[in-house]
Design a protein around this motif. Structure first.
Motif, PDB file in Angstrom:
ATOM      1  N   ASN A 266       0.571  -0.897   0.392  1.00 37.44           N
ATOM      2  CA  ASN A 266       0.347   0.170  -0.129  1.00 37.44           C
ATOM      3  C   ASN A 266       1.213   1.317  -0.020  1.00 37.44           C
ATOM      4  N   PRO A 267       1.440   1.406  -1.274  1.00 35.84           N
ATOM      5  CA  PRO A 267       2.608   2.494  -1.226  1.00 35.84           C
ATOM      6  C   PRO A 267       1.365   3.373  -1.213  1.00 35.84           C
ATOM      7  N   PHE A 268       2.041   4.561  -0.354  1.00 35.26           N
ATOM      8  CA  PHE A 268       0.794   6.102  -0.966  1.00 35.26           C
ATOM      9  C   PHE A 268       1.445   6.982  -2.889  1.00 35.26           C
ATOM     10  N   PRO A 269       0.071   7.316  -3.021  1.00 35.14           N
ATOM     11  CA  PRO A 269       0.062   7.443  -3.988  1.00 35.14           C
ATOM     12  C   PRO A 269       0.902   8.644  -4.496  1.00 35.14           C
ATOM     13  N   LYS A 270       1.747   8.902  -3.912  1.00 39.19           N
ATOM     14  CA  LYS A 270       3.384   9.624  -4.625  1.00 39.19           C
ATOM     15  C   LYS A 270       3.824   9.088  -4.638  1.00 39.19           C
TER      16      LYS A 270
ATOM     17  N   TYR B  60       8.407  10.791   3.878  1.00 39.95           N
ATOM     18  CA  TYR B  60       7.413  11.244   4.335  1.00 39.95           C
ATOM     19  C   TYR B  60       7.765  11.186   5.621  1.00 39.95           C
TER      20      TYR B  60
ATOM     21  N   THR C 218       3.032   3.847  -7.417  1.00 38.68           N
ATOM     22  CA  THR C 218       2.637   3.150  -7.814  1.00 38.68           C
ATOM     23  C   THR C 218       3.043   1.996  -9.754  1.00 38.68           C
TER      24      THR C 218
ATOM     25  N   ARG D  43      10.165   2.310   3.167  1.00 42.96           N
ATOM     26  CA  ARG D  43       9.429   3.534   3.528  1.00 42.96           C
ATOM     27  C   ARG D  43       9.301   2.432   5.621  1.00 42.96           C
TER      28      ARG D  43
ATOM     29  N   SER E 272      -6.621   1.354   2.965  1.00 42.05           N
ATOM     30  CA  SER E 272      -5.564   0.490   3.298  1.00 42.05           C
ATOM     31  C   SER E 272      -4.042   2.091   2.949  1.00 42.05           C
ATOM     32  N   ILE E 273      -4.675   3.362   1.838  1.00 37.43           N
ATOM     33  CA  ILE E 273      -3.778   4.294   2.692  1.00 37.43           C
ATOM     34  C   ILE E 273      -4.254   4.992   3.920  1.00 37.43           C
TER      35      ILE E 273
ATOM     36  N   MET F 142       2.927   4.808   9.580  1.00 40.29           N
ATOM     37  CA  MET F 142       4.122   5.287   9.528  1.00 40.29           C
ATOM     38  C   MET F 142       4.423   6.260  10.886  1.00 40.29           C
TER      39      MET F 142
ATOM     40  N   ARG G 220      -5.865  11.266  -8.818  1.00 41.30           N
ATOM     41  CA  ARG G 220      -4.582  10.749  -9.338  1.00 41.30           C
ATOM     42  C   ARG G 220      -4.937   8.577  -8.731  1.00 41.30           C
ATOM     43  N   ARG G 221      -4.600   7.934  -9.102  1.00 36.47           N
ATOM     44  CA  ARG G 221      -4.405   6.072  -9.548  1.00 36.47           C
ATOM     45  C   ARG G 221      -4.127   6.008  -8.402  1.00 36.47           C
ATOM     46  N   TRP G 222      -4.215   5.562  -7.974  1.00 37.81           N
ATOM     47  CA  TRP G 222      -3.929   4.934  -6.546  1.00 37.81           C
ATOM     48  C   TRP G 222      -3.941   3.057  -6.667  1.00 37.81           C
TER      49      TRP G 222
END
Lengths: 297, 438
Positions: free
Chosen positions: A140-144, A152, A192, A206, B321-322, B329, B436-438
């Protein structure tokens, strides 16, 4: 009588056990899980980082974790195995209080991190999660961008004084996660765009970027192909030198490959814990034996 | 369960099964084709209605962009404008500019004498022409004593005649154009002194009783101020409320009650909000009547439920999940929301906001209640100036008896639609930027 038997069976099934399990055996398992036995094997280790005693977790009325006591050692990989719905993920999520996000969840007992109870009112959750990192089942990486993903954590915790130091942290984290060579030329591209295995290694990078003491991994390889899995397993083995790692896995081969200690959960109870080698060669509890020989689970 | 009474069936051969499948396939494809045809019909019908709407409005309203103007040689006679020679602004303002127009017209038709004829001649030109001359002199006092050739507004009847809205044989009825006037008009046209030109008046003037002088500027500015303030108020409040309800509020009876009530508010007729605005903002707080400020407050109440509901849906659609990733974190809940959840929800929130703003732009009923329906000539220049709004202006003009207002009404609708299209385009562009896509 008949009714209760079907009820029991349906409960076992809903818990994800083998659908062909016959009712009497399931009832026996239920009785055992009801706390009529204590964990087989030595739950303690010298100088533990985590020390959990009599942990119970309830989701509303559902008793998800029943009186689990276990120590987690430093510089060791602890594998938690067991059939689906046995509570291993729930227990894992207690260790960094991710269960706090579920309103109906209630935790009793004590979980000491370096001797301090993490469920103490004085414990700050943000600080706890900086010490206990987590890698999830689905990457689940951030959409960045790739860079931003790793940067981050250090950024919100104020770990880098300037851009140079931040670059340095990103570099070393990616390198330790074995991803640097693959992404060094495209750090600004979206995370992504990476493959599943790369994304999972990015999530590990991360996590280690904030330099935690413990890393929790919730079935980190279940969404990956065998080659990506092998890379993650190698990585876990390397990281063990620095961090305590708790990994939940469905694959007994994986548990055998990466862990030093293994804990077997069944219906919310910790059935058996011991050195991985012994668990897989000479399980003492018949439920453990049944599971690792593939008779159910 | 029991099948004993029935004859035992021979098992089907694969060939028979295939035939059955084929037959059912034909039926299934038929149903699919029918369904597609229904859908296509619905879409075509919808497009036809929209096309019809646009066509009628354009057909009626497009003529508003051109307007009859008369070109006159005006002599800014110092004797008339400033007999005392002071050149003070107050004196210049009060001068008899209609006399200048009259003189210029008579110079164009030297043979005309007699009060009745002169009056008929001056009726060819709008009373706004004098205002135009006054504006020119005040802007540039050096004009006094000079001669200038200017295009001045023709009267509404002349305008309608040139556009073919009134036929020549209607002349004489209802006090419209007389035979003489008609002749003068023809003469002016032959000389190239009377023609349809781009209608600047419509875009720079406020409302007026005279159709040829009425413009949408006042209504556009009123709508602009109202909507700007509505956006400023409702977007942050709506998003904050949605974030609190979705991300932080405990799930209990109170939050359930709030949720039900927000959904109910979205369905409340808008005139009720107008009454509430009248009672609370004007009656209790004593805010000025007819002001964009009060209009914006009322429209904020109106759009808030829409924005909150849309924003909550957008927040709910962000994958958990985000959130898990950010929390694990060590991000605090507010950091999780601001850094990760809100950016991902932003396209949906913006869509909801635009829907709300579009509704606010077209809303008429609540504005009637708070006095934005008043006849206001001046263009508002702030949030507390008396103002009206575009839909209210359309309502007012459609209610006016003068024939010149028919095209003004359609023209104002065109402006309103253009406003809407610009807003929606801006929203689509913003969406693209945030997506944005995720």
């Amino acid at each position: 009588m008949n009714d209760s038997a079907t009820l029991d069976e349906s409960r076992i099934r809903s818990a994800g056990a083998e659908p062909h399990a016959d009712a009497p055996r399931a009832r026996a398992a239920e009785r055992l899980a009801g706390g009529e036995f204590s964990t087989v094997g030595d739950v303690t280790v010298p100088d533990p980082i985590f020390s959990c005693r009599h942990v119970n977790v309830y989701y509303g009325e559902k008793h998800a974790i029943r009186d689990v006591s276990i120590d987690i050692a430093r510089q060791e990989v602890l594998a938690m195995i067991g059939p689906s719905g046995c509570g291993k993920s729930t227990f894992l999520r207690c260790l960094n209080r991710m269960n706090d996000t579920i309103p109906s969840a209630r935790v009793t007992g004590s979980i000491l991190l370096d001797g301090r109870d993490i469920y103490d009112r004085k414990q700050d959750v943000v600080q706890l999660r900086a010490r206990v990192g987590m890698v999830f089942q689905k990457p689940n990486p951030f959409p960045k961008s790739i860079y931003e993903n790793v940067a981050y954590g250090p950024r919100i915790h104020g770990l880098a004084a300037d851009r140079v130091e931040l670059d340095e942290i990103v570099h070393t984290s990616l390198q330790r996660a074995g991803l640097w060579d693959e992404v060094k030329d495209r750090l600004s591209q979206p995370a992504t765009s990476l493959s599943g295995g790369q994304q999972q290694r990015l999530c590990i990078a991360r996590t280690i970027a904030v330099n935690p003491e413990v890393i929790l991994m919730d079935e980190p390889c279940s969404a990956l192909d065998p080659i990506a899995t092998a890379r993650i397993e190698d990585l876990i083995d390397e990281l063990r030198a620095t961090y305590a790692i708790v990994i939940v896995t469905h694959s007994m081969q994986q548990a055998a490959r990466v862990s030093q200690r293994t804990a077997y959960f069944h219906l919310g109870s910790l059935v058996e814990v011991g050195p991985t080698e012994r668990i897989f060669t000479n399980p003492r509890h018949r439920l453990t034996e049944a599971y690792i020989t593939g008779r159910f689970g | 369960m029991s099948e004993e009474g029935k004859p035992v069936r021979r098992p089907r051969t694969p060939r028979e099964t295939q035939e059955l499948v084929e037959r059912s396939l034909r039926r299934r494809y038929g149903a699919e084709r029918r369904f597609r045809a229904y859908g296509l019909c619905a879409v075509i019908l919808g497009i036809a209605f929209v096309a019809f709407l646009f066509a009628t409005i354009l057909a009626q309203g497009v003529s508003v962009f051109r307007q009859a103007y008369v070109q006159l040689d005006v002599f800014y006679d110092p004797e008339v404008i400033d007999p005392s020679g002071t050149r003070r602004e107050d004196d210049l303002r009060l001068a008899d500019y209609e006399a200048l127009v009259r003189t210029a017209l008579r110079a164009e038709f030297p043979g005309i004498e007699g009060r009745r004829d002169v009056r008929q001649l001056t009726r060819l030109v709008s009373s706004g022409a004098a205002h135009e001359l006054q504006r020119r002199v005040l802007a540039n006092p050096g004009l006094v004593g000079q001669r200038e050739r200017v295009w001045l507004l023709a009267s509404a009847d002349v305008d309608l005649l040139l556009k073919g809205e009134i036929a020549r044989d209607e002349i004489g009825e209802e006090g419209r154009l007389s035979e003489e006037q008609l002749a003068w008009i023809d003469t002016l046209r032959e000389r190239g002194r009377l023609e349809l030109r781009f209608n600047r008046t419509f875009f720079v003037n406020g409302d007026s009783r005279e159709p040829e002088q009425a413009g949408v500027r006042g209504a556009v500015m009123g709508s602009f101020f109202t909507l700007l303030l509505t956006l400023i108020l409702s977007f942050p409040i709506g998003v904050a409320a949605a974030v609190y309800l979705e991300e932080f509020a405990p799930r209990n009876r109170w939050t359930d009650l709030i949720e039900v009530n927000i959904n109910n508010l979205a369905a409340v007729p808008s005139i009720v909000f107008g009454l509430l605005g009248l009672a609370v903002f004007i009656g209790f707080f004593g805010l000025p009547r007819s002001a964009p400020l009060v209009g914006a407050l009322v429209l904020t109440l109106l759009t808030l439920p829409t924005i909150i509901i849309a924003a909550r849906a957008a927040l709910k659609a962000v994958p958990p999940s985000i959130r898990d990733a950010a929390l694990a974190m060590g991000a605090s809940p507010i950091q999780t929301v601001v850094h990760h959840v809100l950016p991902l929800a932003m396209p949906g929130i913006l869509t909801g906001t635009i829907i709300g703003m579009a509704r606010a732009l077209g809303e008429t009923a609540p504005l009637l209640m708070i006095g934005m329906v008043a006849f206001i000539v001046d263009v508002p220049s702030g949030f507390t100036d008396p103002a009206t709004a575009l839909p209210v202006q359309i309502f007012l003009w459609s209610d006016s008896p003068e024939r010149g207002f028919v095209e003004r009404t359609s023209g104002a609708i065109i402006v309103l639609l253009a406003f809407l299209i610009v807003m929606n385009t801006a929203a689509v562009l913003l969406r693209r930027r945030f997506e944005r896509r995720w």
